[in-house]
Design a protein around this motif. Structure first.
Motif, PDB file in Angstrom:
ATOM      1  N   LEU A 111       0.808  -1.220   0.000  1.00 40.38           N
ATOM      2  CA  LEU A 111       0.000   0.000   0.000  1.00 40.38           C
ATOM      3  C   LEU A 111       0.838   1.265   0.000  1.00 40.38           C
ATOM      4  O   LEU A 111       0.306   2.360  -0.206  1.00 40.38           O
ATOM      5  CB  LEU A 111      -0.924   0.020   1.228  1.00 40.38           C
ATOM      6  CG  LEU A 111      -2.009  -1.040   1.309  1.00 40.38           C
ATOM      7  CD1 LEU A 111      -2.820  -0.842   2.580  1.00 40.38           C
ATOM      8  CD2 LEU A 111      -2.916  -0.991   0.083  1.00 40.38           C
ATOM      9  N   LEU A 112       2.125   1.122   0.230  1.00 38.36           N
ATOM     10  CA  LEU A 112       2.960   2.305   0.435  1.00 38.36           C
ATOM     11  C   LEU A 112       3.553   2.816  -0.867  1.00 38.36           C
ATOM     12  O   LEU A 112       3.970   2.061  -1.725  1.00 38.36           O
ATOM     13  CB  LEU A 112       4.097   1.988   1.407  1.00 38.36           C
ATOM     14  CG  LEU A 112       3.687   1.512   2.799  1.00 38.36           C
ATOM     15  CD1 LEU A 112       4.925   1.218   3.626  1.00 38.36           C
ATOM     16  CD2 LEU A 112       2.840   2.567   3.491  1.00 38.36           C
ATOM     17  N   ARG A 113       3.580   4.142  -0.970  1.00 40.37           N
ATOM     18  CA  ARG A 113       4.300   4.790  -2.062  1.00 40.37           C
ATOM     19  C   ARG A 113       4.926   6.073  -1.508  1.00 40.37           C
ATOM     20  O   ARG A 113       4.228   7.016  -1.137  1.00 40.37           O
ATOM     21  CB  ARG A 113       3.371   5.136  -3.216  1.00 40.37           C
ATOM     22  CG  ARG A 113       4.141   5.723  -4.416  1.00 40.37           C
ATOM     23  CD  ARG A 113       3.260   6.528  -5.340  1.00 40.37           C
ATOM     24  NE  ARG A 113       2.312   5.710  -6.059  1.00 40.37           N
ATOM     25  CZ  ARG A 113       1.414   6.199  -6.934  1.00 40.37           C
ATOM     26  NH1 ARG A 113       1.364   7.513  -7.149  1.00 40.37           N
ATOM     27  NH2 ARG A 113       0.573   5.401  -7.544  1.00 40.37           N
ATOM     28  N   TYR A 158      -1.840  11.451   4.937  1.00 37.53           N
ATOM     29  CA  TYR A 158      -1.933  10.491   3.852  1.00 37.53           C
ATOM     30  C   TYR A 158      -2.748  11.008   2.674  1.00 37.53           C
ATOM     31  O   TYR A 158      -3.740  11.728   2.845  1.00 37.53           O
ATOM     32  CB  TYR A 158      -2.585   9.191   4.343  1.00 37.53           C
ATOM     33  CG  TYR A 158      -1.917   8.555   5.528  1.00 37.53           C
ATOM     34  CD1 TYR A 158      -0.570   8.206   5.490  1.00 37.53           C
ATOM     35  CD2 TYR A 158      -2.634   8.292   6.694  1.00 37.53           C
ATOM     36  CE1 TYR A 158       0.036   7.609   6.579  1.00 37.53           C
ATOM     37  CE2 TYR A 158      -2.039   7.697   7.787  1.00 37.53           C
ATOM     38  CZ  TYR A 158      -0.697   7.360   7.729  1.00 37.53           C
ATOM     39  OH  TYR A 158      -0.099   6.774   8.812  1.00 37.53           O
ATOM     40  N   LYS A 159      -2.341  10.581   1.499  1.00 38.69           N
ATOM     41  CA  LYS A 159      -3.091  10.829   0.273  1.00 38.69           C
ATOM     42  C   LYS A 159      -3.388   9.486  -0.376  1.00 38.69           C
ATOM     43  O   LYS A 159      -2.486   8.659  -0.558  1.00 38.69           O
ATOM     44  CB  LYS A 159      -2.279  11.698  -0.692  1.00 38.69           C
ATOM     45  CG  LYS A 159      -2.922  11.865  -2.059  1.00 38.69           C
ATOM     46  CD  LYS A 159      -1.972  12.568  -3.021  1.00 38.69           C
ATOM     47  CE  LYS A 159      -2.569  12.628  -4.428  1.00 38.69           C
ATOM     48  NZ  LYS A 159      -1.620  13.252  -5.398  1.00 38.69           N
ATOM     49  N   ILE A 193      -0.992   4.590  -0.900  1.00 36.20           N
ATOM     50  CA  ILE A 193      -1.037   5.845  -0.148  1.00 36.20           C
ATOM     51  C   ILE A 193       0.334   6.512  -0.152  1.00 36.20           C
ATOM     52  O   ILE A 193       1.363   5.840  -0.088  1.00 36.20           O
ATOM     53  CB  ILE A 193      -1.528   5.643   1.303  1.00 36.20           C
ATOM     54  CG1 ILE A 193      -0.707   4.574   2.018  1.00 36.20           C
ATOM     55  CG2 ILE A 193      -3.004   5.316   1.336  1.00 36.20           C
ATOM     56  CD1 ILE A 193      -1.092   4.396   3.469  1.00 36.20           C
ATOM     57  N   SER A 194       0.306   7.828  -0.259  1.00 37.24           N
ATOM     58  CA  SER A 194       1.522   8.632  -0.213  1.00 37.24           C
ATOM     59  C   SER A 194       1.432   9.601   0.958  1.00 37.24           C
ATOM     60  O   SER A 194       0.344   9.877   1.476  1.00 37.24           O
ATOM     61  CB  SER A 194       1.694   9.437  -1.505  1.00 37.24           C
ATOM     62  OG  SER A 194       1.748   8.596  -2.632  1.00 37.24           O
ATOM     63  N   GLU A 195       2.595  10.103   1.366  1.00 37.32           N
ATOM     64  CA  GLU A 195       2.609  11.129   2.409  1.00 37.32           C
ATOM     65  C   GLU A 195       2.329  12.481   1.772  1.00 37.32           C
ATOM     66  O   GLU A 195       2.915  12.835   0.759  1.00 37.32           O
ATOM     67  CB  GLU A 195       3.955  11.147   3.108  1.00 37.32           C
ATOM     68  CG  GLU A 195       3.999  12.037   4.332  1.00 37.32           C
ATOM     69  CD  GLU A 195       5.285  11.876   5.113  1.00 37.32           C
ATOM     70  OE1 GLU A 195       5.263  11.215   6.159  1.00 37.32           O
ATOM     71  OE2 GLU A 195       6.313  12.410   4.657  1.00 37.32           O
ATOM     72  N   THR A 196       1.417  13.227   2.372  1.00 33.87           N
ATOM     73  CA  THR A 196       1.061  14.537   1.831  1.00 33.87           C
ATOM     74  C   THR A 196       2.163  15.552   2.127  1.00 33.87           C
ATOM     75  O   THR A 196       2.903  15.432   3.105  1.00 33.87           O
ATOM     76  CB  THR A 196      -0.251  15.038   2.452  1.00 33.87           C
ATOM     77  OG1 THR A 196      -0.108  15.065   3.878  1.00 33.87           O
ATOM     78  CG2 THR A 196      -1.414  14.143   2.078  1.00 33.87           C
ATOM     79  N   GLU A 197       2.218  16.558   1.277  1.00 34.36           N
ATOM     80  CA  GLU A 197       3.207  17.611   1.468  1.00 34.36           C
ATOM     81  C   GLU A 197       2.725  18.654   2.453  1.00 34.36           C
ATOM     82  O   GLU A 197       3.517  19.269   3.175  1.00 34.36           O
ATOM     83  CB  GLU A 197       3.525  18.278   0.122  1.00 34.36           C
ATOM     84  CG  GLU A 197       4.607  19.334   0.196  1.00 34.36           C
ATOM     85  CD  GLU A 197       4.930  19.946  -1.161  1.00 34.36           C
ATOM     86  OE1 GLU A 197       5.802  20.837  -1.200  1.00 34.36           O
ATOM     87  OE2 GLU A 197       4.307  19.536  -2.166  1.00 34.36           O
TER      88      GLU A 197
END
Length: 534
Positions: A41-43, A107-108, A115-119
């Motif tokens: 699930l991680l990106r 999260y995005k 899901i990616s980490e939001t800026e």
């Protein structure tokens, strides 16, 4: 040999997974799990020394079977000193996961379900708590119907109960500045919860460094805000002049009903008044604009909530996602049962508790995206303008000034919105944003909340200095013994108050009966001693 190496590698990986997913904090009523997402699930989420991110449940004291679900996301930068921000999504009955994945969380959710980490998540510079509340919202639940919630008094008591236990577990941040925030129906939640926390700190010895609260596109004073629908729609070219005038002609009937509901708090008049307000104002605007998105007038409505969030619904109900969060329940965006339970609460006015808090130095920011219809900026500014507080006379003369997330001395950056600010109060309009400002303008939203929690001006003009001068003038001119000092020295004031309480053995409330003269005399005497020592 190779098989043994592979087997040991597999065992080590499993051990690390379960070790990292252990319960990180536990108390009698609160349990937490570190969030460990499956690798698939991680990106682009950092895995080297990440901030603490947990999901947990809290057992409410007053209930028979209620379990409140929450997230806690440690600040990515300077978590030991970063302000703590509580976020409540509105509805009523809409879950915090909407904000976590679409607005101001870390999260995005990507189109491929990674899901990616939001800026620009608010956790960049804040320790953030997201709560699914009231009970039966999101992953919060109770199997006992006696635990249902239908009013703000219960909402506020539940949040006080939760935060009391939360800070027992997370005592490392209990002294950090604390802020209550939320949007939409949180225009009810935020003032109610803030006032309950304020009273608990001032009168009950609750250990919390409560500094302020912020409401985004909220419903706070319905009697005033219903009267802005026609004017807002007309100003944005989606309503004719004749229909605007017709709606405004009938609006006093809505206002009378809303005020009657607020004064009596009876179920029947509240329900009837809500129907009248909807039929005579809001629904007439909708009928003139079929298919309009009430949360962003530049878009068409897509689905029951006007946004297609089926991807998040599918994601939150995946077995591996729920395992990572430590839950095992069907998730839905919003609970229409909770929504229905609050029908008689809609028209109640929650701006009446705000002036008292501001007089004690609690900071207040009301912000609104300018494309939202349902809780539009005009209606919000109108109730702010009518607040009866110590700066009311001066507030009417405060003009709106442009602010920009890119502002720097000498720059010609595009305006992100406008701001009016005086003393502890600010009203912020956010350009090109709808009902959910952090979703539409994430960078600008992070800028405004960070400036607010740091007590910094949004503009290049020194508004903070202007506010301090105003507060000092107010204090020095008003010598009423029964008043309270509420300028920029609030922290010193409360320190003096608590010191007096300890010395005299009286309750803090009794110590607070000190007049403004007493405090100023103490402050000036202390300054003289320090000056002499230097």
């Amino acid at each position: 040999m190779l098989k043994r190496v592979l087997a040991l590698t597999l065992l080590l990986a499993l051990w690390l997974t379960f070790a990292s997913a252990k319960v990180s904090s536990i108390s009698g009523r609160l349990s937490e799990n570190d969030i460990v997402w499956p690798n698939k699930l991680l990106r682009d989420i950092p895995i080297v020394d990440p901030p603490q991110r947990v999901a947990g449940y809290f057992k409410l004291n007053r209930t028979h079977d209620a379990h409140m679900f929450y997230f806690y996301f440690q600040a990515r930068n300077n978590p030991t000193t970063a302000p703590v921000v509580l976020w409540m999504t509105g509805g009523p009955g809409c879950s915090s996961e909407l904000a976590v994945f679409y607005e101001n969380g870390p999260y995005k959710l990507n189109p491929d379900n990674t899901i990616s980490e939001t800026e620009f998540g608010w956790d960049v510079d804040h320790n953030v708590i997201f709560v699914d509340q009231p009970i039966n919202t999101g992953f919060s639940y109770s199997k006992d119907p006696r635990d249902e919630v239908s009013d703000e008094e219960t909402v506020a008591e539940d949040m006080l109960d939760f935060l009391s236990e939360f800070f027992e577990v997370h005592s490392d941040i209990v002294n950090n500045d604390f802020f209550v925030t939320g949007e939409s129906y949180a225009g009810h939640y935020v003032p109610a919860v803030s006032y309950r926390l304020y009273r608990a700190v001032e009168l009950e010895g609750f250990d919390l460094n409560f500094q302020g609260f912020a409401i985004g596109n909220g419903l706070t004073n319905a009697a005033i805000q219903f009267g802005a629908y026609a004017d807002f729609a007309y100003a944005n070219g989606i309503l004719s002049e004749s229909l605007r005038d017709s709606i405004n002609f009938w609006y006093p009937l809505c206002r009378f009903g809303a005020n009657l509901c607020d004064s009596t708090q009876w179920f029947l008049p509240c329900d009837i008044a809500l129907d009248i307000c909807q039929l005579t104002t809001f629904e007439r605007v909708l009928n003139a604009n079929p298919g309009i998105n009430v949360y962003d007038i530049t878009k068409k409505c897509d689905g029951p909530l006007c946004y297609d969030m089926t991807q998040l619904t599918d994601f939150m109900n995946r077995a591996d996602v729920q395992a990572a969060l430590g839950v095992d329940r069907k998730w839905q965006e919003c609970s229409f049962d909770v929504y229905a339970d609050f029908t008689s609460d809609w028209l109640r006015n929650f701006d009446s508790v705000i002036p008292e808090m501001m007089e004690d130095g609690i900071r207040v920011m009301i912000y609104a995206g300018d494309l939202d219809l349902i809780c539009n900026w005009m209606g919000n500014e109108r109730w702010v303008n009518k607040l009866q507080w110590y700066g009311s006379d001066q507030w009417s003369a405060v003009t709106a000034k442009n602010w920009s997330a890119d502002a720097s001395p000498g720059s010609n950056s595009e305006a992100s919105g406008t701001v009016r600010s005086l003393g502890p109060l600010s009203f912020v309009r956010v350009f090109k944003a709808g009902h959910m400002v952090p979703m539409d303008q994430p960078r600008n939203a992070l800028k405004l909340i960070t400036s607010f929690t740091r007590n910094q001006s949004l503009t290049l003009d020194d508004l903070e200095q202007e506010g301090d001068q105003f507060q000092e003038t107010t204090v020095m001119e008003d010598e009423d013994e029964s008043g309270k000092y509420m300028g920029k020295d609030r922290g010193q004031y409360m320190h003096v108050i608590r010191s007096q309480a300890k010395k005299t053995g009286v309750a803090e409330r009794g110590a607070r009966s000190w007049g403004r003269k007493d405090f100023l005399r103490h402050r000036d005497a202390s300054a003289a001693v320090v000056g002499a020592a230097m």
